[in-house]
Motif scaffolding. Structure first.
Motif, mmCIF file in Angstrom:
data_model
loop_
_atom_site.group_PDB
_atom_site.id
_atom_site.type_symbol
_atom_site.label_atom_id
_atom_site.label_comp_id
_atom_site.label_asym_id
_atom_site.label_seq_id
_atom_site.Cartn_x
_atom_site.Cartn_y
_atom_site.Cartn_z
ATOM 1 N N HIS A 4 0.820 -1.198 0.000
ATOM 2 C CA HIS A 4 0.000 0.000 0.000
ATOM 3 C C HIS A 4 0.861 1.257 0.000
ATOM 4 C CE1 HIS A 4 -2.957 2.862 1.482
ATOM 5 N NE2 HIS A 4 -3.867 2.009 1.066
ATOM 6 N N VAL A 5 0.433 2.280 -0.731
ATOM 7 C CA VAL A 5 1.192 3.528 -0.836
ATOM 8 C C VAL A 5 1.398 4.211 0.526
ATOM 9 C CG1 VAL A 5 -0.800 5.013 -1.345
ATOM 10 C CG2 VAL A 5 1.449 5.655 -2.184
ATOM 11 N N TRP A 6 0.469 4.030 1.432
ATOM 12 C CA TRP A 6 0.547 4.701 2.740
ATOM 13 C C TRP A 6 1.101 3.773 3.821
ATOM 14 C CZ3 TRP A 6 0.224 9.658 1.982
ATOM 15 C CH2 TRP A 6 -0.528 10.136 0.908
ATOM 16 N N SER A 7 1.887 2.782 3.407
ATOM 17 C CA SER A 7 2.518 1.864 4.350
ATOM 18 C C SER A 7 3.998 1.721 4.004
ATOM 19 C CB SER A 7 1.873 0.478 4.287
ATOM 20 O OG SER A 7 0.508 0.548 4.621
ATOM 21 N N TYR A 8 4.819 1.527 5.031
ATOM 22 C CA TYR A 8 6.247 1.298 4.794
ATOM 23 C C TYR A 8 6.442 -0.069 4.151
ATOM 24 C CZ TYR A 8 7.489 5.316 7.657
ATOM 25 O OH TYR A 8 7.635 6.588 8.142
ATOM 26 N N LYS A 9 7.384 -0.156 3.237
ATOM 27 C CA LYS A 9 7.759 -1.443 2.658
ATOM 28 C C LYS A 9 8.419 -2.274 3.755
ATOM 29 C CE LYS A 9 8.549 0.638 -1.825
ATOM 30 N NZ LYS A 9 9.534 1.255 -2.688
ATOM 31 N N SER A 10 8.229 -3.557 3.697
ATOM 32 C CA SER A 10 8.804 -4.439 4.721
ATOM 33 C C SER A 10 10.331 -4.377 4.720
ATOM 34 C CB SER A 10 8.324 -5.874 4.510
ATOM 35 O OG SER A 10 8.705 -6.333 3.229
ATOM 36 N N THR A 11 10.919 -3.969 3.614
ATOM 37 C CA THR A 11 12.374 -3.907 3.490
ATOM 38 C C THR A 11 12.967 -2.556 3.913
ATOM 39 O OG1 THR A 11 12.098 -3.246 1.184
ATOM 40 C CG2 THR A 11 12.440 -5.605 1.630
ATOM 41 N N ALA A 12 12.134 -1.591 4.306
ATOM 42 C CA ALA A 12 12.614 -0.240 4.615
ATOM 43 C C ALA A 12 13.380 -0.154 5.941
ATOM 44 C CB ALA A 12 11.454 0.749 4.626
ATOM 45 N N GLY A 13 13.173 -1.120 6.812
ATOM 46 C CA GLY A 13 13.874 -1.085 8.095
ATOM 47 C C GLY A 13 13.222 -0.155 9.102
ATOM 48 N N ARG A 14 11.933 0.085 8.943
ATOM 49 C CA ARG A 14 11.204 0.986 9.837
ATOM 50 C C ARG A 14 10.987 0.322 11.183
ATOM 51 N NH1 ARG A 14 10.291 4.787 12.562
ATOM 52 N NH2 ARG A 14 8.234 5.631 12.932
ATOM 53 N N LEU A 15 11.406 0.990 12.241
ATOM 54 C CA LEU A 15 11.178 0.524 13.603
ATOM 55 C C LEU A 15 10.036 1.323 14.198
ATOM 56 C CD1 LEU A 15 14.898 0.298 14.792
ATOM 57 C CD2 LEU A 15 13.430 -1.557 14.012
ATOM 58 N N THR A 16 8.897 0.679 14.389
ATOM 59 C CA THR A 16 7.721 1.350 14.923
ATOM 60 C C THR A 16 8.054 2.040 16.233
ATOM 61 O OG1 THR A 16 6.345 -0.321 13.879
ATOM 62 C CG2 THR A 16 5.312 1.016 15.574
ATOM 63 N N GLY A 17 7.580 3.274 16.351
ATOM 64 C CA GLY A 17 7.799 4.029 17.573
ATOM 65 C C GLY A 17 9.033 4.909 17.546
ATOM 66 N N THR A 18 9.891 4.767 16.526
ATOM 67 C CA THR A 18 11.078 5.607 16.410
ATOM 68 C C THR A 18 10.671 6.984 15.895
ATOM 69 O OG1 THR A 18 12.442 3.696 15.902
ATOM 70 C CG2 THR A 18 13.346 5.841 15.320
ATOM 71 N N ASP A 19 11.122 8.036 16.571
ATOM 72 C CA ASP A 19 10.818 9.397 16.144
ATOM 73 C C ASP A 19 11.757 9.779 15.003
ATOM 74 O OD1 ASP A 19 10.071 12.020 15.839
ATOM 75 O OD2 ASP A 19 10.748 12.671 17.825
ATOM 76 N N LEU A 20 11.192 10.000 13.828
ATOM 77 C CA LEU A 20 11.983 10.334 12.644
ATOM 78 C C LEU A 20 12.127 11.842 12.435
ATOM 79 C CD1 LEU A 20 10.468 7.715 10.162
ATOM 80 C CD2 LEU A 20 12.562 7.519 11.526
ATOM 81 N N ASP A 40 2.949 7.064 11.790
ATOM 82 C CA ASP A 40 3.128 5.617 11.731
ATOM 83 C C ASP A 40 1.799 4.886 11.651
ATOM 84 O OD1 ASP A 40 5.858 5.402 11.789
ATOM 85 O OD2 ASP A 40 5.988 5.295 13.962
ATOM 86 N N GLU A 41 0.705 5.630 11.532
ATOM 87 C CA GLU A 41 -0.606 4.984 11.553
ATOM 88 C C GLU A 41 -0.714 3.963 10.430
ATOM 89 O OE1 GLU A 41 -4.147 7.361 11.939
ATOM 90 O OE2 GLU A 41 -2.979 8.976 12.847
ATOM 91 N N VAL A 42 -1.265 2.815 10.746
ATOM 92 C CA VAL A 42 -1.445 1.759 9.758
ATOM 93 C C VAL A 42 -2.351 2.283 8.645
ATOM 94 C CG1 VAL A 42 -2.367 -0.553 9.341
ATOM 95 C CG2 VAL A 42 -1.122 -0.057 11.462
ATOM 96 N N GLY A 43 -1.879 2.197 7.410
ATOM 97 C CA GLY A 43 -2.649 2.663 6.269
ATOM 98 C C GLY A 43 -2.601 4.168 6.079
ATOM 99 N N ASP A 44 -1.881 4.882 6.927
ATOM 100 C CA ASP A 44 -1.762 6.340 6.817
ATOM 101 C C ASP A 44 -0.370 6.783 7.267
ATOM 102 O OD1 ASP A 44 -2.365 9.014 6.388
ATOM 103 O OD2 ASP A 44 -3.379 9.274 8.306
ATOM 104 N N ALA A 45 0.649 6.059 6.849
ATOM 105 C CA ALA A 45 2.024 6.390 7.235
ATOM 106 C C ALA A 45 2.641 7.291 6.163
ATOM 107 C CB ALA A 45 2.848 5.119 7.407
#
Length: 122
Positions: A4-20, A40-45
């Motif tokens: 989904h366009v509004w979701s991180y790719k599984s390969t991006a290395g996104r750690l949920t909860g990390t302040d970017l 980080d909202e699911v479907g709205d990242a």
């Protein structure tokens, strides 16, 4: 499966909860600015990137799917768009972002998915 366009790719290395916030953003051809806000909202990242003086302080919204990788040690986010593509993107509009699904459709289409905000990828 197309992610989904509004979701991180599984390969991006996104750690949920990390302040970017404050991370530098690197396009495929160089630095484009830094993260001003993110979700980080699911479907709205997404990332809101302040391009600074590069394009005169324009803010753009990048869907999470544009993120290729995140380097927490260097505090950098790498995206799969050129500086020109980001420069030509629709400007981030705080008012439209908060409740205009057409705005999200426009962004989804611009970033090449054709997927409406909140809808399935095509």
């Amino acid at each position: 499966m197309t992610e989904h366009v509004w979701s991180y790719k599984s390969t991006a290395g996104r750690l949920t909860g990390t302040d970017l916030t404050g991370y530098k953003v690197e396009a495929t051809d160089g630095s484009i600015g830094k993260v001003d806000k993110h979700s980080d909202e699911v479907g709205d990242a997404y990332l809101v990137v302040d391009t600074g003086v590069w394009i005169f302080g324009k803010e753009v919204l990048l869907p999470a799917s544009t993120v290729v990788s995140i380097d927490p040690d260097e505090k950098k986010i790498f995206v799969d768009r050129t500086k020109g593509q980001i420069k030509d993107a629709p400007e981030f509009d705080r008012d439209k972002h908060l409740g205009d699904s057409g705005y999200h459709d426009e962004l989804g289409t611009y970033y090449g998915t054709g997927a409406p905000f909140g809808g399935p990828s095509v």
